[in-house]
Design an enzyme around this catalytic site. Sequence first.
Site, short mmCIF file in Angstrom:
data_model
loop_
_atom_site.label_atom_id
_atom_site.label_comp_id
_atom_site.label_asym_id
_atom_site.label_seq_id
_atom_site.Cartn_x
_atom_site.Cartn_y
_atom_site.Cartn_z
N SER A 28 67.33 34.90 68.66
CA SER A 28 66.23 34.76 68.82
C SER A 28 65.23 33.37 69.79
CB SER A 28 65.17 35.42 67.56
OG SER A 28 65.68 34.01 67.33
N THR A 29 66.04 32.42 69.39
CA THR A 29 65.56 31.65 70.40
C THR A 29 66.29 30.97 71.81
OG1 THR A 29 66.44 30.39 68.17
CG2 THR A 29 65.09 28.49 69.80
N GLY A 79 70.99 28.39 71.00
CA GLY A 79 69.82 28.14 69.01
C GLY A 79 71.47 28.06 68.53
N ALA A 80 70.78 27.82 67.28
CA ALA A 80 71.93 27.12 66.20
C ALA A 80 71.58 27.46 64.35
CB ALA A 80 72.09 25.99 66.52
N GLY A 92 76.74 31.39 65.03
CA GLY A 92 77.25 33.01 64.67
C GLY A 92 76.19 33.41 63.55
N GLU A 100 80.03 32.36 72.52
CA GLU A 100 79.01 30.97 72.47
C GLU A 100 79.86 30.13 72.54
OE1 GLU A 100 75.56 32.71 69.72
OE2 GLU A 100 76.86 32.03 68.86
C1 5RP Z 1 74.28 33.32 67.44
C2 5RP Z 1 74.11 32.07 67.28
C3 5RP Z 1 72.95 31.97 67.12
O1 5RP Z 1 72.41 30.51 67.82
C4 5RP Z 1 71.81 31.33 65.81
O2 5RP Z 1 72.36 31.61 64.96
C5 5RP Z 1 70.50 30.92 65.56
O3 5RP Z 1 70.40 32.18 66.15
P1 5RP Z 1 68.26 32.65 66.18
O4 5RP Z 1 67.31 31.01 67.09
O5 5RP Z 1 67.89 34.48 66.04
O6 5RP Z 1 67.67 31.63 64.95
O7 5RP Z 1 74.88 31.74 66.75
O8 5RP Z 1 75.32 34.06 67.28
#
Ligand code: 5RP
Length: 220
Positions: A28-29, A79-80, A92, A100
Amino acid sequence: MEQLKQRAAKKAVESVTDGDVVGLGSGSTAAFAIRELAERAIEIKGVPTSFQARKIAIDEGISVVDLDQVEAIDIAIDGADQVGDNNIIVKGGGAAHTREKIVDSAAERLEIIVDESKMVSTPDYPVPVEVLPSARSVVYERIRQLGGTPSLRIADEKSGPVITDNGNMILDCAFGEIQQPRKLAKKLSALPGVLEHGLFIEMADQIIIGTENGVETRAP
Ligand code: 5RP
């Protein structure tokens, strides 16, 4: 929280310039960043890290290319799930960490964007491990032997497991606080049947954190 994510995303896209090839992260980020990129009046090419990132980019009018169609990636924005001290990052949560990691590591510069809730000292987020479906029970046992508690990720709106964009499954592996991330990363990478794990170690060039008061940056 959405506003904090968007703040970080907005800041990250400021460093993208006309003509750049940009790695497009997932989640989402990162989705905010893709939309912010589309807002900028610049010509870029995006290398998506997932079906989701590709779809958002196409919907937003960003031209997308595969990794083998570019000579280099100027910048990746991703994102992370957790960002710890010493540039130890867990990713992940969206099951996209294999692509990624490939795209992020190929980039000249990796910007990680998070809201402040993702910042910790020692990560304890269960490490997502992408496994070949036929190897899942063997890898499950090996992870238990390494002291982890694996759990097969189950889909929300489908019966059965989450299937990644690569046709594989995810074991979310809880290790408590990860005190020795480099050692753990090596051990996970060495397991036959493991495609990739979600520990991103010393890969980020900058962490951009959306906070209640604005944006903070951290150069590891
Ligand atoms: C996907 C990822 C995303 O970057 C991680 O899960 C963060 O997601 P969000 O921004 O929705 O919190 O690693 O594999």
